[in-house]
Design a protein around this motif. Structure first.
Motif, mmCIF file in Angstrom:
data_model
loop_
_atom_site.group_PDB
_atom_site.id
_atom_site.type_symbol
_atom_site.label_atom_id
_atom_site.label_comp_id
_atom_site.label_asym_id
_atom_site.label_seq_id
_atom_site.Cartn_x
_atom_site.Cartn_y
_atom_site.Cartn_z
ATOM 1 N N ALA A 294 0.833 -1.205 0.000
ATOM 2 C CA ALA A 294 0.000 0.000 0.000
ATOM 3 C C ALA A 294 0.866 1.253 0.000
ATOM 4 O O ALA A 294 0.589 2.222 -0.713
ATOM 5 N N ALA A 295 1.938 1.250 0.796
ATOM 6 C CA ALA A 295 2.843 2.394 0.818
ATOM 7 C C ALA A 295 3.548 2.569 -0.521
ATOM 8 O O ALA A 295 3.785 3.699 -0.969
ATOM 9 N N LEU A 296 3.869 1.465 -1.187
ATOM 10 C CA LEU A 296 4.497 1.549 -2.515
ATOM 11 C C LEU A 296 3.585 2.264 -3.506
ATOM 12 O O LEU A 296 4.025 3.122 -4.272
ATOM 13 N N ARG A 306 2.185 -0.724 -17.565
ATOM 14 C CA ARG A 306 2.523 -1.990 -18.207
ATOM 15 C C ARG A 306 3.237 -2.942 -17.249
ATOM 16 O O ARG A 306 3.207 -4.150 -17.452
ATOM 17 N N GLU A 307 3.894 -2.377 -16.247
ATOM 18 C CA GLU A 307 4.548 -3.230 -15.258
ATOM 19 C C GLU A 307 3.494 -3.944 -14.411
ATOM 20 O O GLU A 307 2.421 -3.405 -14.148
ATOM 21 N N GLU A 308 3.818 -5.145 -13.994
ATOM 22 C CA GLU A 308 2.871 -5.944 -13.220
ATOM 23 C C GLU A 308 2.760 -5.389 -11.806
ATOM 24 O O GLU A 308 3.768 -5.070 -11.163
ATOM 25 N N VAL A 309 1.537 -5.283 -11.320
ATOM 26 C CA VAL A 309 1.309 -4.798 -9.956
ATOM 27 C C VAL A 309 1.824 -5.852 -8.972
ATOM 28 O O VAL A 309 1.438 -7.017 -9.049
ATOM 29 N N PRO A 310 2.715 -5.478 -8.063
ATOM 30 C CA PRO A 310 3.252 -6.478 -7.127
ATOM 31 C C PRO A 310 2.176 -6.982 -6.168
ATOM 32 O O PRO A 310 1.291 -6.237 -5.747
#
Length: 328
Positions: A294-296, A306-310
């Motif tokens: 959440a902080a990220l 386009r990057e995958e959500v961690p």
């Protein structure tokens, strides 16, 4: 025989064929913005709380100034050199106070800049605003301009500045070149914090130690993530970030019930199958990882394009593997 293409002006009198009707196609931004609900601004109320706090703060400052003045006068009456020493100490304290205030203001302004970048990117993606996307990418490159590790990414972005690229593609390139390495650092920091919390809470003898260390780890993790993404929060800036991260955590479902890894942990029945302290340590580590994600999202200057959500499995999957190994 096919006719070769050629160009002509619409007002050319030699053009035959009667009247020509020119239909302008709508822009992509207008098409994308069609149907978007425009939120109404909230009704402003009188800031009585701010007025009260400002008045009390002013009274405290005046009282402190009067007290210091009386102290300097009394010391000067006893011995003149004591008065001058006291005055010098007051001046030093004033400079230090102003430096702290400037650091807090600069930290808050930097956080607001990151928040505005993220909000502007969301709006640009929603309406496919190419000009806004180009400006966002430029601001993002300037934000990380002092970092040596982002030189290659900035050079790549500079090469594509004048290229005709869609808004989402341009932002995706900036995400890959500038934010992907930072995302990797952030995920490593979250994984390290989750492991540390899991280990400490599993071996600590007191519950109060668990609570204190979990809070300490969350505070340190939030500051680490803010620095990774370019924020430099002071006290008040940190409190703003913490509130935003907790709000994001509440909006996204708290413990992420829908996450497959969380379902796996709950299904294992760790507290029943292994020692209660080890199960508690694993769950505390997972909750720390959830807060870190959440902080990220709050500290990141762009949404995930386009990057995958961690996910929790990306930063805390080893915790469950350890628990499964202990039960076997």
């Amino acid at each position: 025989m096919s006719r070769q293409p050629r160009a002509f002006r619409l007002d050319d009198p030699n053009v035959a064929g009667g009247s020509i009707e020119v239909i302008e196609e709508p822009f992509d931004a207008i098409e994308a913005a069609d149907g978007v609900v425009v939120p109404m601004s909230e009704r402003r109320r009188a800031p009585w709380t701010g007025i009260l706090l400002s008045a009390l703060s002013g009274l405290l400052v005046l009282g402190l100034g009067l007290t210091l003045q009386n102290l300097i006068v009394e010391l000067h009456a006893v011995a003149p050199w004591l008065g001058w020493v006291a005055l010098a100490l007051v001046v030093m304290a004033a400079f230090a106070f102003l430096a702290l205030v400037w650091r807090e203001v600069a930290g808050i302004l930097r956080e607001q800049k990151i928040e505005k970048l993220r909000e502007a990117a969301i709006d640009a993606l929603a309406v496919k605003d190419h000009k806004a996307a180009k400006g966002i990418v430029g601001d993002l490159a300037n934000l990380y301009g002092a970092r040596s590790g982002s030189a290659k990414g900035r050079a790549r972005i500079k090469e594509l500045t004048d290229e005709i690229i869609d808004a989402d593609d341009r932002l995706a390139i900036a995400e890959r070149e500038l934010l992907a390495p930072l995302d990797a650092q952030a995920k490593r920091a979250i994984a390290a914090a989750a492991k540390q919390v899991s280990l400490v809470t599993a071996v600590s003898p007191r519950a109060i130690v668990d609570v204190a260390f979990v809070i300490f780890a969350a505070v340190r993790l939030l500051r680490t993530l803010a620095r990774i993404y370019g924020g430099r929060p002071g006290l008040f800036g940190f409190l703003r970030l913490a509130r935003a991260a907790l709000n994001h955590l509440a909006v996204t479902g708290g413990v992420a019930v829908g996450d497959s890894l969380m379902q796996q942990v709950l299904g294992l029945g760790l507290a029943a199958r292994i020692s209660a302290k080890l199960g508690e340590g694993v769950l505390n580590g997972l909750m720390t990882a959830r807060f870190g994600l959440a902080a990220l999202s709050v500290c990141r200057p762009l949404p995930f394009i386009r990057e995958e959500v961690p996910k929790i499995g990306d930063v805390a999957g080893e915790l469950v593997n350890r628990a499964e190994a202990a039960t076997s």
